[in-house]
Design an enzyme around this catalytic site. Structure first.
Site, PDB file in Angstrom:
ATOM      1  CG  ASP A  23     -10.034  23.287  54.217  1.00  0.00           C
ATOM      2  OD1 ASP A  23      -9.377  22.413  54.685  1.00  0.00           O
ATOM      3  OD2 ASP A  23     -10.853  22.945  53.624  1.00  0.00           O
TER       4      ASP A  23
ATOM      5  CD  GLU B  38     -13.198  18.021  57.168  1.00  0.00           C
ATOM      6  OE1 GLU B  38     -14.139  18.709  55.920  1.00  0.00           O
ATOM      7  OE2 GLU B  38     -12.500  19.484  57.803  1.00  0.00           O
TER       8      GLU B  38
HETATM    9  C1  GLC Z   1     -12.751  19.837  53.852  1.00  0.00           C
HETATM   10  C2  GLC Z   1     -11.622  19.031  54.513  1.00  0.00           C
HETATM   11  C3  GLC Z   1     -10.191  19.282  53.275  1.00  0.00           C
HETATM   12  C4  GLC Z   1     -11.520  18.844  51.821  1.00  0.00           C
HETATM   13  C5  GLC Z   1     -12.284  19.750  51.742  1.00  0.00           C
HETATM   14  C6  GLC Z   1     -12.797  19.270  50.478  1.00  0.00           C
HETATM   15  O1  GLC Z   1     -13.404  20.726  55.128  1.00  0.00           O
HETATM   16  O2  GLC Z   1     -10.759  19.750  55.806  1.00  0.00           O
HETATM   17  O3  GLC Z   1      -9.503  18.347  54.003  1.00  0.00           O
HETATM   18  O4  GLC Z   1     -10.537  19.042  50.827  1.00  0.00           O
HETATM   19  O5  GLC Z   1     -12.544  20.472  52.660  1.00  0.00           O
HETATM   20  O6  GLC Z   1     -13.544  18.457  50.786  1.00  0.00           O
END
Ligand code: GLC
Length: 600
Positions: free
Chosen positions: A289, A489
């Site tokens: 991630d 998030e």
């Molecule tokens: C973010 C998220 C993930 C996403 C990635 C790229 O932090 O946790 O779900 O796909 O980064 O944006």
């Protein structure tokens, strides 16, 4: 000279081929044998657009393997043609590298191609979970794949197969629900459909099944927190989505920020390698991630060593030159770790084999650029119809006193109130144009719930509106659209899920007029709704439906017989959360699977 070179190359390939599993194929081995250590490590390096946009020559200098657009990475012209132009210009740079290996481009197209203005935005996964319809999820995935390929991009960081077990978690809406079996069924349907018959098809895109694993099980629902459970529970609740996705042909899995019993997933060799790659036979590649390996250890070199030796194949790096833990540092340090025999070359070769195999399977070498015919499909009416159907099927009817729903299209007067009445941004929620999403009638091309109501009722029906419910009169039908403002998030975790006082007040204002009040709740999860529920005549959970508000009007006025079922247990009070099907005792306000339908 050339003869000797090619002879050496053949010998190199033959030696590497010995004992290599067939699935890698000679062309992968040939390419691997030709690569320098630096070129191999560059294949394992995924750089965010914001870190490369002003030094794009690094694509050529290092032969980078992948670029992503993270949640907050934007380009100037966010129309489909604008995205296609940026994609093609970056991909073309690989033609100037020594081995001309095309780059993989990834983006969070998690409910449609949601970074593109004019794209169709579908219901977030929690709404798709309420449909219980795997075929429909497949249609949504197919339409999404066509729109993503319309911009040249060919990899989405979806589906999220989180099993959200605590609605305090701000990413609950990215999960199909609290039941592992439902998540597995819909996640697999998404993978199959988005990857098409073959990954090399013109409208196929690579799925990224995320976040491995147990992201939805952290204590108190803390985002990127710690999931505390024994291995049997981990396997029972959080693994089925990955087993099903691998069976469905998943070739990429994204590792999760969270920890399991205090060990960061990105450093967990047992789960990444022994379980996922060996026990479950996952032959694709693992991507990290966003800067997630940085969380393993404050010493970047230790973090790199642990994550790569743990089985991570590609590392998502948002940091560019001049910042710490940047992509040049990553490549330099990993090269040093190999030379110091702290990371074996066999691990590097395994990672690059996995990555390059997927690039070949996607026909990236043969077909790396945008197909302009697909660009025109972005935001197409056909895709909007799929989204409208998904919206209809996602709505869950929680209350319908006196069978007030469905409403008559010939009603004398309807008053539509609430912050969400005319707000496409609120309908869409997070991961829409910007990372966190935003209030307002944007992106373009959508239909707000108010606009849909106006389109649906007869010419003789008077439709009035106000955010706070003022202006509603006796004799009206009241419709109130309320709920959560967009979040994603890191910003969505909430300790208290009680419906806001302002929202409850709008319902009370309308109720005080003595008129029937139909509440439509826009939210990324069940909320604590009691006062408003008592005051309402009817109550619909609409989740985060996306741009096609017409689907809500279809249900309100009976053009579709409401059929949605709760993908989560709906708590009475915060004290009950977490509450999940199978808990004993189990006394939610509405149980998992609840959903009324129309009598007539
Ligand atoms: C973010 C998220 C993930 C996403 C990635 C790229 O932090 O946790 O779900 O796909 O980064 O944006």
């Amino acid at each position: 000279m050339k003869f000797i070179l090619s002879l050496l190359l053949c010998i190199a390939v033959a030696s590497v081929m010995q004992g290599k599993p067939k699935e890698h194929g000679p062309r992968v081995e040939t390419l691997l044998a030709a690569m320098t250590l630096e070129e191999k490590i560059a294949q394992m390096t995924q750089v965010d657009y914001t870190a490369i946009q002003n030094n794009a020559d690094d694509v050529i200098k290092y032969s980078l393997g992948s670029i992503l657009w993270g949640g907050s990475s934007e380009i100037k012209d966010i129309t489909a043609p604008g995205w296609a132009a940026v994609y093609d210009s970056l991909q073309r740079l690989t033609e100037k590298t020594r081995l001309k290996v095309p780059m993989l481009f990834g983006i969070d197209a998690v409910h449609g191609h949601n970074n593109v203005n004019g794209a169709v935005i579908f219901p977030h996964n929690i709404g798709l979970g309420a449909t219980r319809n795997a075929k429909l999820v497949g249609r949504v995935a197919r339409a999404t794949a066509e729109e993503v390929r319309g911009t040249g991009i060919h990899w989405t960081f979806a589906p999220c197969v989180a099993v959200a077990r605590n609605e305090r978690w701000g990413r609950t809406y990215e999960s199909y629900g609290e039941d592992p079996a439902l998540v597995a069924e819909l996640g697999a349907a998404y993978v199959k459909a988005v990857q098409g018959t073959k990954l090399s098809d013109k409208t196929s895109i690579l799925a990224s099944v995320k976040h491995f694993m147990a992201d939805g099980g952290t204590t108190n629902g803390v985002d990127q927190g710690n999931t505390e459970c024994d291995e049997a529970t981990l396997r029972k609740i959080f693994m089925p989505g990955y087993v099903a996705a691998i069976k469905a042909g998943a070739r990429n899995i994204m590792v999760s920020y969270n920890s399991w019993n205090g060990v960061k997933m990105h450093g967990n060799k047992y789960l990444m390698t022994d379980v996922l790659k060996k026990e479950l036979g996952f032959t694709g590649f693992l991507v990290s991630d966003w800067a997630a390996i940085d969380q393993i250890d404050k010493d970047y070199k230790t973090a790199i060593e642990q994550s790569i030796n743990g089985g991570l194949d590609m590392v998502m790096i948002p940091n560019g030159p001049g910042t710490h833990n940047n992509y040049v540092e990553f490549m330099t340090i990993l090269g040093a770790l190999v030379k110091e025999n702290k990371v074996p070359m066999s691990r590097i070769d395994d990672a690059v084999r996995r990555i390059v195999s997927v690039k070949y399977d996607m026909d990236l070498f043969g077909n790396p650029y945008t197909d302009a015919k697909l660009t025109a499909q972005v935001g197409s009416q056909a895709h909007r119809e799929v989204a409208r159907d998904a919206v209809r099927q996602s709505l869950v009817l929680l209350k319908n006193e006196g069978n007030v729903l469905p409403l008559s299209k010939k009603a004398k007067a309807i008053h539509v109130a609430g912050r969400g009445a005319d707000n496409i941004g609120m309908q869409c929620g997070g991961w829409t144009i910007s990372w966190q999403g935003a209030m307002g009638n944007y992106p373009d091309g959508g239909t707000s719930i108010l606009q849909a109501i106006r389109k649906t009722v007869s010419k003789g029906t008077k439709v009035t509106t106000s955010a706070d419910g003022s202006g509603a009169e006796a004799g009206d039908i009241g419709i109130v659209v309320i709920g959560e403002e967009p979040y994603a998030e890191m910003k969505g975790d909430r300790e208290d899920l009680t419906l806001s006082k302002d929202d409850a007040a709008v319902v009370a204002t309308m109720k005080a007029k003595g008129i029937p009040v139909v509440v439509v709740l826009l939210s990324g999860r069940p909320l604590i709704i009691d006062p408003a529920l008592q005051a309402s005549t009817a109550f619909i959970a609409a989740w985060l439906p996306g741009t096609e508000g017409q689907g809500v009007a279809d249900v309100l006025f009976g053009d579709y017989k409401v059929s949605g079922k709760l993908p989560h247990s709906w708590a009475r009070t915060m004290k009950q959360i977490p509450i999940n099907i199978g808990d004993k005792p189990y006394d939610p306000l509405f149980p998992y699977g609840f959903g009324l339908t129309y009598k007539k």
